[in-house]
Design an enzyme around this catalytic site. Sequence first.
Site, PDB file in Angstrom:
ATOM      1  N   ARG A   1      16.648  -6.613 -22.716  1.00 41.23           N
ATOM      2  CA  ARG A   1      16.818  -7.847 -23.417  1.00 41.23           C
ATOM      3  C   ARG A   1      18.129  -8.453 -23.079  1.00 41.23           C
ATOM      4  NH1 ARG A   1      13.382  -4.805 -25.873  1.00 41.23           N
ATOM      5  NH2 ARG A   1      11.515  -5.586 -26.984  1.00 41.23           N
TER       6      ARG A   1
ATOM      7  N   HIS B   1       0.945  -1.292  -0.087  1.00 41.65           N
ATOM      8  CA  HIS B   1      -0.178  -0.105   0.038  1.00 41.65           C
ATOM      9  C   HIS B   1       0.970   0.988  -0.064  1.00 41.65           C
ATOM     10  CE1 HIS B   1       0.803  -1.402   4.131  1.00 41.65           C
ATOM     11  NE2 HIS B   1       0.694  -0.266   4.518  1.00 41.65           N
TER      12      HIS B   1
ATOM     13  N   HIS C   1      27.030  -5.234 -13.460  1.00 38.45           N
ATOM     14  CA  HIS C   1      27.977  -5.877 -12.556  1.00 38.45           C
ATOM     15  C   HIS C   1      27.454  -7.173 -11.586  1.00 38.45           C
ATOM     16  CE1 HIS C   1      31.055  -3.185 -13.632  1.00 38.45           C
ATOM     17  NE2 HIS C   1      30.229  -2.216 -13.544  1.00 38.45           N
TER      18      HIS C   1
END
Length: 204
Positions: A187, A66, A155
């Site tokens: 991607r 919330h 990294h």
Amino acid sequence: MHEGRGRAFPSEGEVRDLVRRIVDATLDGDPAARTREAPAAPGPDTTVAGSVPAPDRVAIAIGADHGGVALKDRIGEMLTTTGFAVHDCGTHGSDPVDYPDVAHAVARLVADGTCRWGIILDGAGIGSCMVANKVPGIRAALCHDLSSARNSREHNHANVLTLGARFIGEGLAIEIVRAWLGPNGGRAVTRPGSRRSPRSNDAT
């Protein structure tokens, strides 16, 4: 014609002939009407302008308690507009909920391969990060600026991002998400030349 009670009524054939002559006369007055055709319906290979082909859509799970629901909804809108397939794990209102439940739901979608990435928000972002990292295969990172967002992916190969909604504004949160996903839309999983990902919590 048929006659009945003093009136002459045309036969069915005469009515059809009359209608045909009226239609022909109308078309003769509008030559374009003879060749006018309805627009062709989009074929199966047609792509609607502004849409993203389904195979190119990267799935992202998002969730918040919330304390972060408003910011979660804004991030979800941005991701959808950008072309991601967003899986919203809630919450969807201001009523109090337990952040561990939401964090675990997002982490599971990433761990089982349903989604490639996950984004979780709570008040500070710390608790959700700890919960997510208990799920095997999850590498969650709490980020508070652009540098930590980039570093966690480049990294540490993080696959879940957690954010503290109480400590960052909407503008910065959006930029952190964009930086975390990277210029190619999230991607790429690892950097070119990297040998392996950090040991995940499913290692023995």
